[in-house]
Design an enzyme around this catalytic site. Structure first.
Site, PDB file in Angstrom:
ATOM      1  N   ARG A   4       0.817  -1.219   0.000  1.00 23.53           N
ATOM      2  CA  ARG A   4       0.000   0.000   0.000  1.00 23.53           C
ATOM      3  C   ARG A   4       0.847   1.264   0.000  1.00 23.53           C
ATOM      4  O   ARG A   4       0.477   2.266  -0.585  1.00 23.53           O
ATOM      5  CB  ARG A   4      -0.927  -0.003   1.206  1.00 23.53           C
ATOM      6  CG  ARG A   4      -2.166  -0.800   0.912  1.00 23.53           C
ATOM      7  CD  ARG A   4      -3.239  -0.541   1.938  1.00 23.53           C
ATOM      8  NE  ARG A   4      -3.674  -1.830   2.448  1.00 23.53           N
ATOM      9  CZ  ARG A   4      -3.721  -2.148   3.726  1.00 23.53           C
ATOM     10  NH1 ARG A   4      -3.353  -1.284   4.654  1.00 23.53           N
ATOM     11  NH2 ARG A   4      -4.115  -3.353   4.095  1.00 23.53           N
ATOM     12  N   LYS A  39      -1.688 -19.768   2.818  1.00 25.23           N
ATOM     13  CA  LYS A  39      -2.761 -20.338   3.602  1.00 25.23           C
ATOM     14  C   LYS A  39      -3.079 -19.401   4.770  1.00 25.23           C
ATOM     15  O   LYS A  39      -2.222 -18.603   5.097  1.00 25.23           O
ATOM     16  CB  LYS A  39      -2.396 -21.751   4.070  1.00 25.23           C
ATOM     17  CG  LYS A  39      -1.099 -21.797   4.907  1.00 25.23           C
ATOM     18  CD  LYS A  39      -1.390 -22.085   6.330  1.00 25.23           C
ATOM     19  CE  LYS A  39      -1.213 -20.956   7.234  1.00 25.23           C
ATOM     20  NZ  LYS A  39       0.034 -20.834   7.922  1.00 25.23           N
ATOM     21  N   HIS A  88       3.216 -24.932   3.187  1.00 22.09           N
ATOM     22  CA  HIS A  88       4.655 -25.154   3.057  1.00 22.09           C
ATOM     23  C   HIS A  88       5.118 -26.430   3.761  1.00 22.09           C
ATOM     24  O   HIS A  88       6.215 -26.905   3.493  1.00 22.09           O
ATOM     25  CB  HIS A  88       5.454 -23.927   3.491  1.00 22.09           C
ATOM     26  CG  HIS A  88       5.634 -23.777   4.967  1.00 22.09           C
ATOM     27  ND1 HIS A  88       4.725 -23.179   5.769  1.00 22.09           N
ATOM     28  CD2 HIS A  88       6.650 -24.148   5.782  1.00 22.09           C
ATOM     29  CE1 HIS A  88       5.152 -23.187   7.016  1.00 22.09           C
ATOM     30  NE2 HIS A  88       6.332 -23.779   7.059  1.00 22.09           N
ATOM     31  N   LYS A 143       8.304 -29.346   2.572  1.00 19.03           N
ATOM     32  CA  LYS A 143       9.499 -29.720   3.336  1.00 19.03           C
ATOM     33  C   LYS A 143      10.071 -31.017   2.768  1.00 19.03           C
ATOM     34  O   LYS A 143       9.333 -31.974   2.524  1.00 19.03           O
ATOM     35  CB  LYS A 143       9.146 -29.903   4.826  1.00 19.03           C
ATOM     36  CG  LYS A 143       8.851 -28.587   5.544  1.00 19.03           C
ATOM     37  CD  LYS A 143       8.485 -28.846   6.994  1.00 19.03           C
ATOM     38  CE  LYS A 143       8.016 -27.594   7.708  1.00 19.03           C
ATOM     39  NZ  LYS A 143       9.082 -26.683   8.107  1.00 19.03           N
ATOM     40  N   GLU A 200       5.794 -24.869  19.279  1.00 20.01           N
ATOM     41  CA  GLU A 200       6.674 -23.764  18.870  1.00 20.01           C
ATOM     42  C   GLU A 200       7.022 -22.901  20.075  1.00 20.01           C
ATOM     43  O   GLU A 200       6.169 -22.665  20.929  1.00 20.01           O
ATOM     44  CB  GLU A 200       5.968 -22.888  17.831  1.00 20.01           C
ATOM     45  CG  GLU A 200       5.659 -23.619  16.553  1.00 20.01           C
ATOM     46  CD  GLU A 200       5.101 -22.675  15.496  1.00 20.01           C
ATOM     47  OE1 GLU A 200       5.853 -22.264  14.625  1.00 20.01           O
ATOM     48  OE2 GLU A 200       3.914 -22.337  15.582  1.00 20.01           O
ATOM     49  N   ASP A 210      -4.470 -21.606  11.491  1.00 20.59           N
ATOM     50  CA  ASP A 210      -3.096 -21.337  11.078  1.00 20.59           C
ATOM     51  C   ASP A 210      -2.316 -22.643  10.901  1.00 20.59           C
ATOM     52  O   ASP A 210      -1.488 -22.754  10.002  1.00 20.59           O
ATOM     53  CB  ASP A 210      -2.418 -20.463  12.152  1.00 20.59           C
ATOM     54  CG  ASP A 210      -1.018 -20.022  11.761  1.00 20.59           C
ATOM     55  OD1 ASP A 210      -0.812 -19.708  10.578  1.00 20.59           O
ATOM     56  OD2 ASP A 210      -0.130 -19.987  12.642  1.00 20.59           O
ATOM     57  N   HIS A 246      -1.484 -27.207   7.943  1.00 22.14           N
ATOM     58  CA  HIS A 246      -0.262 -28.018   7.951  1.00 22.14           C
ATOM     59  C   HIS A 246      -0.455 -29.408   8.566  1.00 22.14           C
ATOM     60  O   HIS A 246      -0.028 -30.419   8.001  1.00 22.14           O
ATOM     61  CB  HIS A 246       0.834 -27.319   8.753  1.00 22.14           C
ATOM     62  CG  HIS A 246       1.184 -25.952   8.243  1.00 22.14           C
ATOM     63  ND1 HIS A 246       1.193 -25.642   6.904  1.00 22.14           N
ATOM     64  CD2 HIS A 246       1.566 -24.822   8.886  1.00 22.14           C
ATOM     65  CE1 HIS A 246       1.562 -24.378   6.760  1.00 22.14           C
ATOM     66  NE2 HIS A 246       1.786 -23.859   7.950  1.00 22.14           N
ATOM     67  N   LYS A 301       1.763 -21.964  20.425  1.00 23.11           N
ATOM     68  CA  LYS A 301       2.784 -20.911  20.509  1.00 23.11           C
ATOM     69  C   LYS A 301       3.279 -20.786  21.936  1.00 23.11           C
ATOM     70  O   LYS A 301       2.557 -21.080  22.885  1.00 23.11           O
ATOM     71  CB  LYS A 301       2.175 -19.574  20.085  1.00 23.11           C
ATOM     72  CG  LYS A 301       1.619 -19.538  18.673  1.00 23.11           C
ATOM     73  CD  LYS A 301       2.722 -19.571  17.640  1.00 23.11           C
ATOM     74  CE  LYS A 301       2.156 -19.455  16.227  1.00 23.11           C
ATOM     75  NZ  LYS A 301       3.106 -19.858  15.213  1.00 23.11           N
TER      76      LYS A 301
HETATM   77  C1  BG6 Z   1       3.273 -20.937   9.329  1.00 22.07           C
HETATM   78  C2  BG6 Z   1       2.393 -20.444  10.431  1.00 22.07           C
HETATM   79  O1  BG6 Z   1       2.504 -21.320   8.222  1.00 22.07           O
HETATM   80  O2  BG6 Z   1       4.048 -22.045   9.793  1.00 22.07           O
HETATM   81  C3  BG6 Z   1       3.241 -20.044  11.621  1.00 22.07           C
HETATM   82  O3  BG6 Z   1       1.612 -19.339   9.974  1.00 22.07           O
HETATM   83  C4  BG6 Z   1       4.173 -21.154  12.033  1.00 22.07           C
HETATM   84  O4  BG6 Z   1       2.405 -19.648  12.711  1.00 22.07           O
HETATM   85  C5  BG6 Z   1       4.936 -21.700  10.837  1.00 22.07           C
HETATM   86  O5  BG6 Z   1       5.082 -20.631  12.977  1.00 22.07           O
HETATM   87  C6  BG6 Z   1       5.731 -22.929  11.191  1.00 22.07           C
HETATM   88  O6  BG6 Z   1       6.481 -23.307  10.084  1.00 22.07           O
HETATM   89  P1  BG6 Z   1       7.946 -23.910  10.206  1.00 22.07           P
HETATM   90  O7  BG6 Z   1       8.329 -24.303   8.831  1.00 22.07           O
HETATM   91  O8  BG6 Z   1       8.788 -22.822  10.787  1.00 22.07           O
HETATM   92  O9  BG6 Z   1       7.798 -25.070  11.149  1.00 22.07           O
END
Ligand code: BG6
Length: 490
Positions: free
Chosen positions: A54, A154, A184, A188, A222, A241, A246, A332
């Site tokens: 923006r 996502k 993602h 991996k 995490e 999330d 994932h 988290k």
């Molecule tokens: C992301 C999430 O897609 O994946 C994050 O939005 C998360 O909240 C992350 O921390 C974890 O990915 P990785 O590859 O660091 O384990």
């Protein structure tokens, strides 16, 4: 460039348009991945990166921003590497909507001219999900949807309804072949090791079913908080999330039936067919949590009840997995950051072992995967302690990609997926039908979630997770650390 990797000669001139270019996701993941691809010589010979946002940011200021982002990811380009990269990086400001395209159209016209011919456009939407529809419409409206691929971050929608509405807009502007929905975790390297190990090796293939597997854990605690992305996170939460994205995709990777080939269509449909056997989540089998102090993070709504933690028991209703619980967990600000898949095998009858031998004393045998970029695997088993008598110890066979000569060839997930999108390879992306089914599995939970329980930062989450998994137990924290071959005596 790593020894065994080569640029795809078919890759024609490409303009990579990065929406949300000054946002957190671009900074942490997309820009560093793109830079690494450039350094490895895997980008097309001719490319330009056009950031969009923006603000009205001068090209030179955006380049500084990119360089800072690389620095924060531990990449410190030397001048001779940075200059040729930076010269190809531009910024088109003023946002991008159907009514007001900002400066993107003009900048793209210049970029096209500079590259010559008809370069393909790869639009990467590193923006919050609420912005997907408008940018997609604007791409159609301003003629940027032809000779283009569009990568969506996502979550693809934030509810079953918003998914359907987004999907309609996407298909009114793009063909499915142009759409890349990213998750993602599928990119991996270690996730692909899962199906390789299983389908390439009779030993594991034979064990991959309810006769031999007692339970499965997919555990991604995490240590990270949400400080840098409070706005996104408070609108999203752990369930959207991480769980329905994932963790579900990884569960599908573990549980899928053998595909006919490893081609994109067969692998995608193998993952998605097993997702269609996921039993809709029962809120009574889900624990939600929020870490103490979440509401004090700047940018989080006062009194927010958003979940920062989820643990769930998932059942897969097909012949292979009926009755085998899959435990999925993430959150988290937890005690450790890990990405573990753990498969617990059923125990054989052991009546011949004398009392006190230690057989079974340390739980079932496990096959454990660490989904780090440099993957690790471990297979634990009971073995005899040397010497007289019969005493058993839990031992393990371990493999670490770090110990091989291929470690330099590992592509980080975002690198891999950006490259695949440029090359038009859909293998590691999800389809609309697959995502629709994920929403169906989650609707009950989203409509009637269990209470969100408070947990202490640095802990493993609310106490209720132990009842959820009983009579089994969470593997983490591990009783024994991974073996380090460089340390003597283990
Ligand atoms: C992301 C999430 O897609 O994946 C994050 O939005 C998360 O909240 C992350 O921390 C974890 O990915 P990785 O590859 O660091 O384990």
């Amino acid at each position: 460039m790593p020894a065994t990797m080569k640029r795809d000669p078919e890759l024609g001139p490409t303009i990579f348009v990065l929406f949300g270019a000054t946002g957190d996701l671009a900074k942490r993941l997309v820009l560093p991945a793109f830079y690494r691809l450039a350094q490895e010589g895997l980008l097309p010979k001719q490319w330009l990166l056009v950031g969009n946002g923006r603000g009205d940011v001068a090209h030179e200021d955006f380049r500084k921003h990119v360089r800072d982002a690389l620095g924060k990811s531990g990449l410190k380009p030397a001048k001779k590497e940075w200059k040729p990269f930076a010269e190809r990086v531009l910024f088109a400001g003023g946002g991008f909507t159907s009514d007001s395209p900002g400066s993107l159209l003009d900048d793209l016209a210049k970029a096209r001219k500079a590259l010559g011919g008809d370069p393909q456009l790869v639009h990467y939407l590193a923006v919050p999900p609420v912005a997907f529809e408008e940018i997609t419409r604007a791409l159609g409206q301003h003629g940027l949807a032809s000779n283009a691929r569009v990568v969506y971050e996502k979550p693809f929608g934030t509810s079953p309804q918003s998914f359907r509405s987004l999907d309609r807009v996407v298909h009114s502007v793009l063909d499915e072949q142009q759409v890349y929905r990213i998750d993602h975790f599928l990119g991996k390297e270690a996730t692909q090791d899962l199906h390789t190990l299983r389908f390439a090796n009779g030993l594991f293939d034979a064990m991959w079913n309810r006769q031999h597997v007692e339970s499965v854990q997919i555990d991604v605690p995490e240590k990270l908080g949400v400080t840098d992305r409070a706005g996104f996170y408070d609108a999203t939460g752990a369930v959207l999330d991480m769980l329905v994205t994932h963790l579900f995709q990884v569960a599908a990777e573990v549980a899928m039936e053998p595909p006919a080939t490893l081609g994109p269509l067969d692998l995608q449909s193998a993952r998605e067919e097993v997702i269609s056997c996921f039993r809709p989540l029962d809120p009574a089998e889900v624990v939600l949590g929020q870490f103490d102090g979440y509401r004090d993070v700047p940018g989080i709504a006062a009194g927010s009840t958003q979940d920062t933690y989820v643990a769930a028991r998932l059942w897969i209703d097909n012949d292979r997995w009926r009755g085998v619980p899959f435990y999925l967990r993430t959150g988290k600000r937890l005690a450790q950051g890990q990405r573990i898949i753990s498969i617990a095998f059923r125990e054989p009858p052991k009546s011949m072992f004398p009392a006190g031998s230690g057989v079974s004393a340390q739980g079932p045998d496990h096959l454990t995967f660490d989904l780090a970029d440099a993957a690790k695997m471990s297979l634990s088993f009971y073995g005899k302690r040397p010497g007289p008598g019969m005493r058993l110890d839990k031992l393990s066979m371990q493999f670490a990609m770090h110990d091989t000569s291929h470690i330099a060839d590992v592509l980080e997930a975002y690198e891999r997926l950006i490259l695949d999108a440029m090359r038009g390879d859909h293998t590691l992306f999800t389809t609309a039908e697959g995502i629709e089914r994920l929403w169906e599995v989650s609707t009950g939970l989203l409509e009637s979630p269990p209470p969100v329980r408070l947990y202490d930062p640095g802990s493993w989450g609310p106490n209720a997770i132990h009842q959820l998994i009983a009579p089994h137990a969470w593997r983490l924290p591990f009783e024994r650390v991974w073996r380090d071959p460089n340390t003597a005596g283990n």
